[in-house]
Design an enzyme around this catalytic site. Sequence first.
Site, PDB file in Angstrom:
ATOM      1  N   LYS A  67       0.810  -1.216   0.000  1.00 39.13           N
ATOM      2  CA  LYS A  67       0.000   0.000   0.000  1.00 39.13           C
ATOM      3  C   LYS A  67       0.847   1.271   0.000  1.00 39.13           C
ATOM      4  O   LYS A  67       0.356   2.355  -0.328  1.00 39.13           O
ATOM      5  CB  LYS A  67      -0.940  -0.005   1.199  1.00 39.13           C
ATOM      6  CG  LYS A  67      -2.118  -0.938   1.031  1.00 39.13           C
ATOM      7  CD  LYS A  67      -3.117  -0.360   0.066  1.00 39.13           C
ATOM      8  CE  LYS A  67      -4.239  -1.334  -0.213  1.00 39.13           C
ATOM      9  NZ  LYS A  67      -5.223  -0.781  -1.146  1.00 39.13           N
ATOM     10  N   SER A 299      -3.239 -12.652   3.988  1.00 39.50           N
ATOM     11  CA  SER A 299      -3.585 -12.450   2.571  1.00 39.50           C
ATOM     12  C   SER A 299      -2.416 -12.848   1.673  1.00 39.50           C
ATOM     13  O   SER A 299      -2.620 -13.380   0.574  1.00 39.50           O
ATOM     14  CB  SER A 299      -4.021 -11.003   2.302  1.00 39.50           C
ATOM     15  OG  SER A 299      -2.944 -10.112   2.417  1.00 39.50           O
TER      16      SER A 299
HETATM   17  C1  PLP Z   1      -3.025  -7.197   3.867  1.00 40.00           C
HETATM   18  C2  PLP Z   1      -3.658  -6.778   2.592  1.00 40.00           C
HETATM   19  N1  PLP Z   1      -3.702  -7.663   1.584  1.00 40.00           N
HETATM   20  C3  PLP Z   1      -4.295  -7.335   0.408  1.00 40.00           C
HETATM   21  C4  PLP Z   1      -4.895  -6.099   0.213  1.00 40.00           C
HETATM   22  C5  PLP Z   1      -5.598  -5.814  -1.093  1.00 40.00           C
HETATM   23  O1  PLP Z   1      -4.947  -4.822  -1.850  1.00 40.00           O
HETATM   24  P1  PLP Z   1      -5.797  -3.934  -2.855  1.00 40.00           P
HETATM   25  O2  PLP Z   1      -6.560  -2.940  -2.030  1.00 40.00           O
HETATM   26  O3  PLP Z   1      -4.783  -3.284  -3.726  1.00 40.00           O
HETATM   27  O4  PLP Z   1      -6.712  -4.835  -3.598  1.00 40.00           O
HETATM   28  C6  PLP Z   1      -4.860  -5.166   1.248  1.00 40.00           C
HETATM   29  C7  PLP Z   1      -5.476  -3.832   1.097  1.00 40.00           C
HETATM   30  O5  PLP Z   1      -5.502  -3.039   1.988  1.00 40.00           O
HETATM   31  C8  PLP Z   1      -4.230  -5.508   2.462  1.00 40.00           C
HETATM   32  O6  PLP Z   1      -4.188  -4.653   3.494  1.00 40.00           O
END
Ligand code: PLP
Length: 334
Positions: A67, A299
Amino acid sequence: MVQQKTRMRKTNPLAIVAGCGGGSMTVRGSIIDAIGSTPLIELSRICRGPGRIFAKAEFLNPGGSMKDRAALQIVCDAEADGRLAAGQTVVEMTSGNMGAGLAVVCAASGHPFLAVMSRGNSPARRVQMEALGAEVMLVDQVDGTPGRVTGSDIAAAVARAKAITRERGGFYVDQFNNASGVRAHETGTGAEIWEQTGGQLDAFVCVVGTGATLVGVGRFLRSQSDRVKIYAVEPARSRPLAGFAVESPQHVLQGTSYGSIPPHFAGFRADGHLAVMDEEALRCQRDLGRLEGIFVGPSSAANVCAAAKLAASAELGLAPTIVTLLCDTGLKYV
Ligand SMILES: Cc1ncc(COP(=O)(O)O)c(C=O)c1O
């Protein structure tokens, strides 16, 4: 100023650099210059073949996640076109990672930063943002539980963030609708993956929160080749992107999958959809630590788990090269 040039591997980008370390030792003007240019790491113990999995180590960004890239692009673009004035307060609803990225960028560029976050996100995120000078406002959960943040929890935090932006005369980042976030991953993450693999990849696999990462990277890779397939990863019981009704809005993939199709994803067509159960992601998270020496969040583990399933499925042939993303550090969940 002492500089050591990055070791380039021009002939075979996917060949592993033997020995200790493969990175550059450059001096940076500020922490902002340390965002991006992350290594691509082969996960050869998790994926013993046939096929290869490479993971972009986004947890190495200064704020601990990918991010940081979106945060930087959003602030730069808003400053450049006059939406954000010097010293003006930046406000955002965050699950913690965008907040950490904005806290880094705002601290280094002289903007006060106010983060609005659901109480369901891990306390470590608040600690990090406050240490970076941010003001953090927590919003009670609607139907989620600690560690499992739902779409309704996010909606409540968004409403609070918008109200406080008006009160403070701030600049509202609006990551779910701000196109600069997608562009950061298109011109940054996507272009880096293409260069690091020398275009030798069959698929990119990624979870979806706002969708900025998947859509941005997907756009760049598709602009280079129609051979690369883009796969969206979702929790097994919450798969609206794959066209299924949401069975349960709760899951452990914090920061992703809020039970609806996010605006950035709306005009995008993935080539395929992959599902991961909470238990599979948590098992993969432990494997990444024990087998690969990489401590990341759920994630990231879901991404790797989905990539491994795809490699094993033979959908892309017998020995595909799959790239995925290690979204954030596991230290954000302790
Ligand atoms: C830990 C984590 N994984 C994945 C994502 C997903 O990313 P995106 O918002 O670019 O889809 C986020 C988004 O905040 C996140 O905090």
